[in-house]
Write a protein that holds these residues in place. Structure first.
Motif, PDB file in Angstrom:
ATOM      1  N   LYS A 119     -46.796   0.649   2.737  1.00  0.00           N
ATOM      2  CA  LYS A 119     -45.576   0.668   1.930  1.00  0.00           C
ATOM      3  C   LYS A 119     -45.875   0.184   0.511  1.00  0.00           C
ATOM      4  O   LYS A 119     -45.362   0.751  -0.468  1.00  0.00           O
ATOM      5  CB  LYS A 119     -44.510  -0.220   2.580  1.00  0.00           C
ATOM      6  N   ILE A 120     -46.705  -0.853   0.414  1.00  0.00           N
ATOM      7  CA  ILE A 120     -47.087  -1.357  -0.908  1.00  0.00           C
ATOM      8  C   ILE A 120     -47.803  -0.270  -1.699  1.00  0.00           C
ATOM      9  O   ILE A 120     -47.533  -0.056  -2.888  1.00  0.00           O
ATOM     10  CB  ILE A 120     -47.978  -2.608  -0.778  1.00  0.00           C
ATOM     11  N   GLU A 121     -48.711   0.439  -1.037  1.00  0.00           N
ATOM     12  CA  GLU A 121     -49.446   1.513  -1.710  1.00  0.00           C
ATOM     13  C   GLU A 121     -48.494   2.591  -2.229  1.00  0.00           C
ATOM     14  O   GLU A 121     -48.666   3.112  -3.337  1.00  0.00           O
ATOM     15  CB  GLU A 121     -50.475   2.124  -0.758  1.00  0.00           C
ATOM     16  N   GLN A 122     -47.472   2.921  -1.440  1.00  0.00           N
ATOM     17  CA  GLN A 122     -46.484   3.914  -1.872  1.00  0.00           C
ATOM     18  C   GLN A 122     -45.742   3.445  -3.123  1.00  0.00           C
ATOM     19  O   GLN A 122     -45.544   4.206  -4.070  1.00  0.00           O
ATOM     20  CB  GLN A 122     -45.475   4.180  -0.753  1.00  0.00           C
ATOM     21  N   ILE A 123     -45.349   2.172  -3.126  1.00  0.00           N
ATOM     22  CA  ILE A 123     -44.593   1.636  -4.263  1.00  0.00           C
ATOM     23  C   ILE A 123     -45.468   1.581  -5.506  1.00  0.00           C
ATOM     24  O   ILE A 123     -45.041   1.965  -6.609  1.00  0.00           O
ATOM     25  CB  ILE A 123     -44.031   0.245  -3.922  1.00  0.00           C
ATOM     26  N   VAL A 124     -46.713   1.116  -5.338  1.00  0.00           N
ATOM     27  CA  VAL A 124     -47.634   1.052  -6.474  1.00  0.00           C
ATOM     28  C   VAL A 124     -47.867   2.444  -7.040  1.00  0.00           C
ATOM     29  O   VAL A 124     -47.868   2.656  -8.261  1.00  0.00           O
ATOM     30  CB  VAL A 124     -48.967   0.395  -6.068  1.00  0.00           C
ATOM     31  N   SER A 125     -48.050   3.417  -6.142  1.00  0.00           N
ATOM     32  CA  SER A 125     -48.272   4.796  -6.579  1.00  0.00           C
ATOM     33  C   SER A 125     -47.088   5.326  -7.384  1.00  0.00           C
ATOM     34  O   SER A 125     -47.264   6.033  -8.381  1.00  0.00           O
ATOM     35  CB  SER A 125     -48.525   5.692  -5.362  1.00  0.00           C
ATOM     36  N   SER A 126     -45.889   4.962  -6.972  1.00  0.00           N
ATOM     37  CA  SER A 126     -44.689   5.422  -7.683  1.00  0.00           C
ATOM     38  C   SER A 126     -44.544   4.778  -9.064  1.00  0.00           C
ATOM     39  O   SER A 126     -43.801   5.276  -9.916  1.00  0.00           O
ATOM     40  CB  SER A 126     -43.440   5.144  -6.850  1.00  0.00           C
ATOM     41  N   LYS A 127     -45.263   3.655  -9.265  1.00  0.00           N
ATOM     42  CA  LYS A 127     -45.180   2.924 -10.531  1.00  0.00           C
ATOM     43  C   LYS A 127     -46.434   3.119 -11.387  1.00  0.00           C
ATOM     44  O   LYS A 127     -46.635   2.382 -12.360  1.00  0.00           O
ATOM     45  CB  LYS A 127     -45.001   1.422 -10.246  1.00  0.00           C
ATOM     46  N   ARG A 128     -47.252   4.104 -11.050  1.00  0.00           N
ATOM     47  CA  ARG A 128     -48.543   4.277 -11.724  1.00  0.00           C
ATOM     48  C   ARG A 128     -48.393   4.427 -13.241  1.00  0.00           C
ATOM     49  O   ARG A 128     -49.124   3.811 -14.011  1.00  0.00           O
ATOM     50  CB  ARG A 128     -49.292   5.486 -11.151  1.00  0.00           C
ATOM     51  N   GLN A 129     -47.456   5.247 -13.668  1.00  0.00           N
ATOM     52  CA  GLN A 129     -47.300   5.476 -15.105  1.00  0.00           C
ATOM     53  C   GLN A 129     -46.939   4.182 -15.829  1.00  0.00           C
ATOM     54  O   GLN A 129     -47.513   3.859 -16.882  1.00  0.00           O
ATOM     55  CB  GLN A 129     -46.225   6.537 -15.371  1.00  0.00           C
ATOM     56  N   TRP A 130     -46.003   3.415 -15.253  1.00  0.00           N
ATOM     57  CA  TRP A 130     -45.606   2.140 -15.846  1.00  0.00           C
ATOM     58  C   TRP A 130     -46.783   1.181 -15.890  1.00  0.00           C
ATOM     59  O   TRP A 130     -47.003   0.488 -16.898  1.00  0.00           O
ATOM     60  CB  TRP A 130     -44.463   1.540 -15.022  1.00  0.00           C
ATOM     61  N   ILE A 131     -47.574   1.139 -14.798  1.00  0.00           N
ATOM     62  CA  ILE A 131     -48.722   0.235 -14.730  1.00  0.00           C
ATOM     63  C   ILE A 131     -49.752   0.592 -15.795  1.00  0.00           C
ATOM     64  O   ILE A 131     -50.270  -0.278 -16.500  1.00  0.00           O
ATOM     65  CB  ILE A 131     -49.346   0.255 -13.318  1.00  0.00           C
ATOM     66  N   MET A 173     -58.230   8.453 -11.366  1.00  0.00           N
ATOM     67  CA  MET A 173     -58.781   7.091 -11.444  1.00  0.00           C
ATOM     68  C   MET A 173     -58.111   6.212 -10.391  1.00  0.00           C
ATOM     69  O   MET A 173     -56.893   6.217 -10.255  1.00  0.00           O
ATOM     70  CB  MET A 173     -58.519   6.493 -12.836  1.00  0.00           C
ATOM     71  N   GLN A 174     -58.947   5.494  -9.629  1.00  0.00           N
ATOM     72  CA  GLN A 174     -58.405   4.615  -8.602  1.00  0.00           C
ATOM     73  C   GLN A 174     -57.798   3.375  -9.245  1.00  0.00           C
ATOM     74  O   GLN A 174     -58.388   2.750 -10.113  1.00  0.00           O
ATOM     75  CB  GLN A 174     -59.505   4.203  -7.626  1.00  0.00           C
ATOM     76  N   LEU A 175     -56.596   3.063  -8.807  1.00  0.00           N
ATOM     77  CA  LEU A 175     -55.895   1.902  -9.347  1.00  0.00           C
ATOM     78  C   LEU A 175     -56.148   0.709  -8.431  1.00  0.00           C
ATOM     79  O   LEU A 175     -55.742   0.699  -7.273  1.00  0.00           O
ATOM     80  CB  LEU A 175     -54.403   2.201  -9.439  1.00  0.00           C
TER      81      LEU A 175
END
Length: 227
Positions: free
Chosen positions: A38-50, A1-3
């Motif tokens: 860089k933002i995309e990388q950080i968001v991706s790393s926080k996917r579970q939390w989001i 699913m696209q975030l």
């Protein structure tokens, strides 16, 4: 699913943060110099939390019935946690008055809605701002400015300049709920993140914190309606 998420950049911001608003929108608050990649990388790393935040029961959901009621005699509106009857007055009244019920001048529906909103905003300034000053004194924090704002999906916010903002719709909630939201934002001037220390500060100053959180969970969406 696209975030999906939106990016708000600021020259004053030094650190990237991610918030999940009550309407389930994801907002990235980022310094000016950081790249989209860089933002995309950080968001991706926080996917579970989001995704955990997106599924939180306090996040905004559509009500099971059509929202809102009409501004007509016999209906009711929230104020400080209670519902009060509306009465449309056909003559002799130029502005809204309140005395155990709302007395509203007979005018076009749109003007009545605007008048009620302005009444709420006035009461929010009258009652919330002094409570902010009281709790700030108790917590030993300095607040630069207190603002009553129109921010539908946030009850309060604390800025990097030590300003605190509060949603005018809070004036519909009981005072113990208002106090909790105020203390929550002021505690961020001491502890930026939601750490155990942060919650200990809030709980000590607002002992009815859990009751307030439950009230907002059960009634928060009703406050977002005009009636």
């Amino acid at each position: 699913m696209q975030l999906r998420y939106t990016i708000n950049r600021s020259a004053k911001r030094r650190k990237l943060t991610i918030t999940v608003e009550r309407d389930r929108s994801v907002v990235v608050h980022a310094p000016d110099g950081i790249s989209d990649e860089k933002i995309e990388q950080i968001v991706s790393s926080k996917r579970q939390w989001i995704y955990e935040k997106l599924n939180h029961p306090q996040k905004y959901q559509n009500l099971p019935h059509a929202p809102g009621k009409e501004l007509v005699s016999g209906e009711s509106a929230f104020y400080l946690g209670r519902q009060y009857r509306l009465e449309i007055v056909k003559t002799g009244l130029s502005e809204i008055q309140f005395s155990h019920r709302f007395l509203i001048p007979d005018m076009q529906a749109a003007k009545q809605t605007d008048a009620l909103r302005e009444w709420y905003i006035g009461k929010a300034k009258e009652k919330i701002v002094p409570r902010v000053k009281h709790h700030a004194s108790q917590l030993g924090v300095d607040v630069a400015k207190v603002k009553i704002v129109d921010n539908r999906f946030r009850w309060g916010s604390c800025t990097m300049n030590d300003n605190v903002n509060f949603n005018w719709r809070l004036i519909k909630a009981p005072m113990f709920v208002i106090d909790y939201v105020i203390v929550h934002e002021l505690a961020h001037l001491i502890e930026n993140n939601h750490t155990p220390r942060f919650w200990n500060i809030v709980r000590a100053q607002a002992p009815t914190m859990e009751k307030a959180k439950t009230w907002l969970k059960e009634n928060g969406q009703l406050l977002e309606q005009m009636l």
